[in-house]
Scaffold this active site. Structure first.
Site, PDB file in Angstrom:
ATOM      1  N   GLU A  79      28.521  35.119  30.613  1.00  7.66           N
ATOM      2  CA  GLU A  79      27.717  34.719  31.770  1.00  7.66           C
ATOM      3  C   GLU A  79      26.317  35.291  31.614  1.00  7.66           C
ATOM      4  O   GLU A  79      26.152  36.457  31.237  1.00  7.66           O
ATOM      5  CB  GLU A  79      28.352  35.249  33.061  1.00  7.66           C
ATOM      6  CG  GLU A  79      27.519  34.997  34.317  1.00  7.66           C
ATOM      7  CD  GLU A  79      28.189  35.533  35.578  1.00  7.66           C
ATOM      8  OE1 GLU A  79      29.448  35.580  35.603  1.00  7.66           O
ATOM      9  OE2 GLU A  79      27.473  35.918  36.523  1.00  7.66           O
ATOM     10  N   GLU A 117      19.367  36.799  40.273  1.00  8.21           N
ATOM     11  CA  GLU A 117      20.214  37.005  41.440  1.00  8.21           C
ATOM     12  C   GLU A 117      19.463  37.890  42.429  1.00  8.21           C
ATOM     13  O   GLU A 117      18.671  38.756  42.034  1.00  8.21           O
ATOM     14  CB  GLU A 117      21.522  37.704  41.075  1.00  8.21           C
ATOM     15  CG  GLU A 117      22.511  36.868  40.296  1.00  8.21           C
ATOM     16  CD  GLU A 117      23.797  37.629  40.073  1.00  8.21           C
ATOM     17  OE1 GLU A 117      24.802  37.299  40.726  1.00  8.21           O
ATOM     18  OE2 GLU A 117      23.798  38.553  39.237  1.00  8.21           O
TER      19      GLU A 117
END
Length: 471
Positions: free
Chosen positions: A131, A136
């Site tokens: 990932e 974020e």
């Protein structure tokens, strides 16, 4: 060198060097055909105990931008709705520059993200598929995060991330540049984090396969927690565009730049520390028993060229964490400081980093314990990418900060009679108090030590930020 201030409302110019645009969604006339919408709450709240139910109906296009809206509403047995959309099964990429221009909310309980997962997730699962989190943000944090997750060579879950300050409610360009040697994270063209994946080091083979893109905004979960400011809902995540560039059509190649790995126990001199066996990847020894005021010296390290570097430290702290600083010339010049988090054990390792401007030449470096109670296994100096960073268009009315890097004095041009300006270090401390300045007025930063700083400016009721380097 002239750098524009704040948000860039125009599109980026053609990418420098050999980057070629291979895919894009500008959201001009709607959402493109390569996106697939997730529905529901997944398994255990998408593995994170998230609180929302995902629906395609929470995505729209307004004024040429994708809008993902999180709402407080009962649907499907959950108290919130939002959108998660992906290119899985339609578009995926191995290596390249993935970027998006995004503005996000800042409120308790929100968790917007622009990220990627390996195509193999459907066959081997997570985290073995890999990932890459391009961006974020959680809650009202002043920082955005870039992280990679994977299964290491011992079959254990691993992650490695960095963060940097950002005024997240304004538009910014978030990007990674990913090739066979490194993954580098950028905010508005400025690199703030880098990871070495060359030759699948530490089990990073996952990052040499195809990945697909994801955009979403979660509500609550294990990371942001489960308190939600319902008064801030509905909340919108705006995406102006998503673009993918590759080198010569396949994303590979590129100069990996200078990188030097230094084992912590290879110091030339020290005060107060001891070594011990480590269970971290690669084994060997780590340095421990570090108290406030202890230090380690590393002599005759050659820096090939002047420029911006990322300094990484592999650290552990059973409880409480601490802080270290890096210096040269026996502490005469402090290059930067970094906080060490509590990792829950003396052999529970994580990697932290900061940026520093280094002059070419041979230097004697020192690591100093500003506060103790931590271990260190290794540290690394990695040259930041410059040649492949896209040039940003600047509008005449935008604020300009120069010279950057600066030897000690700055000037700011902006549209207005005066502006309030304050300067913060990379740990968020106000190091030069706010004061009003006029366009072109001299700003004395000579009292600052060498390193990277954040200048915040309030002009005409709008806050803008820009990094600068004090040489």
């Amino acid at each position: 060198m002239v750098i524009g201030f704040g948000d860039n409302n125009g599109q980026q110019n053609a990418v420098e060097g050999d980057w070629q645009l291979v895919w894009q969604d500008e959201f001009t006339d709607g959402i493109g055909p390569d996106w697939v919408f997730e529905t529901g709450n997944g398994a255990n709240g998408w593995g994170n105990n998230e609180l929302q139910y995902y629906r395609a109906e929470n995505a729209s296009v307004q004024n040429g931008a994708l809008v993902i809206t999180a709402r407080q509403e009962n649907f499907g047995g959950y108290g919130y709705t939002s959108t998660r959309m992906k290119t899985q099964g339609r578009k995926s990429f191995k290596y390249g520059r993935m970027e998006a221009r995004i503005a996000i909310p800042s409120s308790l309980g929100t968790w917007p993200a622009f990220w990627m997962l390996g195509n193999s997730i459907s066959s081997i699962g997570w985290p073995k598929c890999g990932e890459i989190d391009v961006m974020e943000h959680i809650n009202t944090s002043p920082n955005i995060h870039g992280t990679m997750h994977w299964e290491d060579h011992n079959g254990n879950y691993a992650n490695y991330g960095g963060d940097t300050p950002a005024n997240v409610t304004a538009y910014h360009v978030y990007a990674v540049e990913w090739d066979e040697n490194y993954i580098r994270w950028f905010l508005d063209g400025q690199e703030y984090h880098v990871a070495d994946i060359s030759n699948g080091v530490n089990g990073t083979q996952e990052f040499h396969e195809n990945f697909f893109l994801i955009l979403n905004m979660a509500i609550g979960g294990n990371w942001p927690g489960f308190q939600v400011d319902n008064s801030a809902l509905p909340a919108n995540m705006y995406v102006d565009y998503v673009r993918v560039y590759q080198r010569n059509g396949n994303g590979g190649g590129g100069d990996p730049g200078f990188s030097q790995h230094i084992e912590a126990e290879s110091y030339n001199n020290m005060s107060g520390v001891q070594t011990e066996n480590t269970t971290d990847s690669g084994g060997g020894l780590n340095v421990g028993y570090i108290d406030t005021g202890d230090w380690m010296a590393y002599n005759a390290i050659n820096i090939p060229s002047s420029g911006n570097y990322t300094i990484q430290y592999r650290v552990a702290s059973e409880s409480g964490g601490g802080q270290l600083s890096l210096d040269i010339n026996a502490g005469a010049t402090v290059l930067g400081t970094v906080n060490i988090p509590s990792t829950g054990g003396w052999q529970n390792w994580t990697t932290v980093s900061h940026s520093a401007y280094l002059n070419a030449g041979t230097h004697n470096f020192g690591i100093y314990a500003q506060s103790g109670a931590w271990n260190i296994n290794w540290w690394r100096i990695v040259q930041q990418s410059t040649a492949s960073v896209p040039a940003l268009q600047e509008k005449e009315e935008e604020s300009i900060l120069y010279p950057n890097p600066t030897p000690g004095h700055l000037q700011v041009k902006f549209d207005g009679d005066n502006a309030g300006i304050g300067i913060y270090d990379m740990n968020g401390r106000l190091v030069i108090p706010f004061r009003n300045v006029q366009p072109g007025e001299d700003i004395d930063v000579s009292s600052l030590k060498s390193g990277i700083y954040i200048l915040k400016m309030n002009v005409n009721g709008e806050e803008k930020t820009r990094r600068f380097i004090r040489k």
